[in-house]
Design a protein around this motif. Structure first.
Motif, PDB file in Angstrom:
ATOM      1  N   UNK A 178       1.550  15.133  -7.133  1.00 45.98           N
ATOM      2  CA  UNK A 178       1.092  15.364  -8.500  1.00 45.98           C
ATOM      3  C   UNK A 178       1.841  16.472  -9.226  1.00 45.98           C
ATOM      4  N   UNK A 179       2.866  17.063  -8.561  1.00 45.11           N
ATOM      5  CA  UNK A 179       3.599  18.142  -9.233  1.00 45.11           C
ATOM      6  C   UNK A 179       4.532  17.562 -10.296  1.00 45.11           C
ATOM      7  N   UNK A 180       4.731  18.347 -11.365  1.00 49.48           N
ATOM      8  CA  UNK A 180       5.706  17.974 -12.380  1.00 49.48           C
ATOM      9  C   UNK A 180       7.106  18.261 -11.838  1.00 49.48           C
ATOM     10  N   UNK A 181       8.126  17.800 -12.566  1.00 49.63           N
ATOM     11  CA  UNK A 181       9.511  18.050 -12.151  1.00 49.63           C
ATOM     12  C   UNK A 181       9.759  19.546 -12.017  1.00 49.63           C
TER      13      UNK A 181
ATOM     14  N   UNK B  74       4.106   7.076 -19.821  1.00 48.87           N
ATOM     15  CA  UNK B  74       3.472   8.371 -20.036  1.00 48.87           C
ATOM     16  C   UNK B  74       3.469   9.192 -18.753  1.00 48.87           C
ATOM     17  N   UNK B  75       4.108  10.368 -18.798  1.00 52.30           N
ATOM     18  CA  UNK B  75       4.158  11.178 -17.580  1.00 52.30           C
ATOM     19  C   UNK B  75       2.761  11.719 -17.260  1.00 52.30           C
ATOM     20  N   UNK B  76       1.925  11.819 -18.275  1.00 48.32           N
ATOM     21  CA  UNK B  76       0.539  12.226 -18.060  1.00 48.32           C
ATOM     22  C   UNK B  76      -0.173  11.206 -17.154  1.00 48.32           C
ATOM     23  N   UNK B  77       0.012   9.915 -17.484  1.00 49.60           N
ATOM     24  CA  UNK B  77      -0.582   8.851 -16.677  1.00 49.60           C
ATOM     25  C   UNK B  77      -0.025   8.874 -15.258  1.00 49.60           C
ATOM     26  N   UNK B  78       1.297   9.051 -15.154  1.00 50.80           N
ATOM     27  CA  UNK B  78       1.918   9.012 -13.828  1.00 50.80           C
ATOM     28  C   UNK B  78       1.392  10.153 -12.969  1.00 50.80           C
ATOM     29  N   UNK B  79       1.329  11.369 -13.557  1.00 54.57           N
ATOM     30  CA  UNK B  79       0.828  12.498 -12.769  1.00 54.57           C
ATOM     31  C   UNK B  79      -0.646  12.323 -12.420  1.00 54.57           C
ATOM     32  N   UNK B  80      -1.411  11.719 -13.333  1.00 49.85           N
ATOM     33  CA  UNK B  80      -2.831  11.486 -13.059  1.00 49.85           C
ATOM     34  C   UNK B  80      -2.989  10.518 -11.885  1.00 49.85           C
TER      35      UNK B  80
END
Lengths: 270, 247
Positions: A178-181, B74-80
């Motif tokens: 779940x980490x960002x880049x 959406x990177x928000x969706x992917x991280x979720x």
């Protein structure tokens, strides 16, 4: 089935690709240098001439170290940003990073320093209100920035190599949690990359200490310029330049040992 | 929520790597609590399909929806989605510069915003669950493959995922270490975790899987129960494949 103990894989063979006998691995060069150092020290301290020369030149050491530390710290930051641009998949960032690296690496450092001091810095100073324009008229400040920009390009490539040496699975595992880049870079990739590139980073530190001598061209009164003026005034080049060379050598060897210590301290336990 | 409702929906997914057509219109759903095992020859697209479920691979066309969140741009969706889906890799991918405990607490602290004490407590409990409580302060390079893989499972579980993905979790292990990893997975399956597992461990499939899917050349060939597949495979390709891996 074989018993579990014998089924274990043999331990990976430690050691180097090119084995050396133990006696050859002993750091003889240190012994030779120490002997030479003792010889030099006795000569210097038994002669009043040398003692006075070393005292005079010491004032140049301070500026040499001052310039090197600040320029290197700045170059570490510039290099990290440029290195991250170089590994970025964003085409704009990538192009900017590559352009910087290729331009700066293609121009001699001395020419860069002169160009920065005689062309860019005055232009910036003229556009800056007083009293802040003095910032751009100080040869020490401008020397630090010029060195940092020049070295930043080399450090950028070092950072890039380090980042690319980390297996892709590390980034994938971090992103999967779940980490960002940016988080994955900061907590997972960069800490590993930095350990790998510590030796080349240390080399560049030592190299920069030596290249700080180039700042004598823009009248930064560091060790080299100091020596040049003193030896010209006294007509005694042999004594002055010998001492200057020994002082540089002492500083670079000290730094090399420091870098080795840091490398060991941050090694990943195996 | 209904335990029978689909938690993973895959609709007509296509994926190409250069000239290789890795997935050719795959559609399937996974229900909550289901344990799905994917088998098939190498290059059949099973790992690619698995990696589409947490966005490590992006389909060219088709849709993947996980727990009602679409995996789109959406990177928000992917991280979720990634925070809800744990994955265990063939190569473990532990963070070598961190201790076992730090491997398990890192994402808890930065993603789940847990305190150091809280995250350590959870990490220690999970290490006990996978059978290596004594290795908390070791570094990954000091562990055997089987121990590393169990740490990787604990690391994924620490995020309280709703789904666990396993990408050939035992393929890089020495034979005597496979069981300890499968036992941890079996425990998880018994607890009702939704799992998608790419593995050729037929013992595990028999013991834990509700469904087994045979893939070949980027398509789902057969989708049935383990008993059915092992005793009465329908397709000729499935029979040939099974005869190779079961001999």
């Amino acid at each position: 089935m074989a018993d579990p103990a014998s089924a274990k894989p043999p331990p990976a063979r430690a050691g180097r690709a090119l084995p050396m006998p133990d006696w050859a691995r002993f750091p003889w060069w240190v012994i030779i240098l120490i002997l030479a150092g003792i010889l030099a020290a006795t000569t210097i301290f038994t002669s009043a001439d040398y003692t006075s020369i070393i005292t005079l030149l010491s004032s140049g050491i301070y500026l040499t170290l001052y310039v090197t530390f600040f320029a290197y710290a700045l170059a570490l930051v510039v290099g990290l940003l440029a290195g991250l641009m170089r590994v970025s998949r964003n085409p704009v960032l990538n192009t900017v990073g590559t352009l910087y690296v290729e331009v700066v690496r293609g121009i001699p450092l001395l020419v860069q320093i002169l160009y920065f001091f005689y062309v860019i810095a005055p232009a910036l100073a003229d556009r800056t209100p007083e009293p802040f324009d003095q910032l751009f008229r100080s040869e020490v400040n401008m020397g630090i920035i010029a060195l940092a920009i020049g070295y930043g390009a080399y450090l950028a490539e070092t950072y890039r190599a380090g980042i690319e040496a980390i297996p892709r699975g590390q980034m994938e595992a971090a992103r999967s949690l779940g980490m960002s880049y940016v988080q994955a870079m900061r907590y997972v990739v960069l800490p590993q990359a930095l350990r790998i590139i510590l030796p080349p980073l240390g080399n560049d530190f030592v190299a920069m200490l030596k290249d700080s001598a180039l700042l004598s061209a823009i009248s930064v009164k560091e060790l080299t310029l100091w020596t040049r003026q003193r030896s010209a005034n006294t007509f005694r080049p042999l004594e002055h330049w010998t001492i200057a060379a020994l002082l540089y050598l002492t500083m670079t060897i000290g730094l090399s040992l420091l870098v080795r210590y840091i490398e060991r301290k941050f090694a990943i336990p195996k | 929520m209904n335990s029978e409702s689909p938690i993973i929906q895959i609709e007509n997914v296509h994926k190409r790597f250069g000239k290789v057509h890795a997935l050719r219109g795959v559609s399937t759903t996974v229900r909550r609590g289901e344990v799905l095992v994917l088998i098939g020859p190498s290059g059949s697209g099973k790992s690619t399909l698995l990696r589409c479920i947490n966005g490590l691979e992006r389909p060219e066309s088709g849709r993947v929806i996980v727990d009602n969140i679409p995996l789109d741009n959406s990177s928000e969706h992917i991280n979720a989605v990634r925070a809800e889906v744990g994955i265990v890799f063939q190569q473990f991918n532990l963070f070598p510069h961190l201790s076992v405990l730090q491997n398990i607490t890192l994402a808890q602290q930065i993603i789940r915003k847990r305190t150091p004490d809280e995250s350590k407590k959870i990490a220690r409990a999970l290490l006990a669950k996978v059978g290596i409580p004594e290795k908390a302060d070791a570094y990954p390079a000091q562990l055997s493959g089987g121990q590393q893989q169990r740490v990787a499972i604990a690391r994924a579980l620490a995020m309280n995922p709703k789904i666990m993905l396993f990408d050939e979790p035992t393929s890089a292990l020495d034979p005597e270490m496979i069981k300890e990893v499968l036992d941890a997975m079996l425990l998880l399956a018994r607890e009702g975790m939704t799992m998608v597992v790419v593995s050729h461990e037929m013992g595990f499939a028999r013991a834990a899987a509700n469904r087994i899917v045979f893939m070949d050349e980027g398509a789902l060939i057969e989708d049935t129960t383990p008993e059915q597949l092992f005793t009465h495979p329908r397709e000729e390709r499935t029979k040939q494949f099974l005869s190779k891996i079961l001999e």
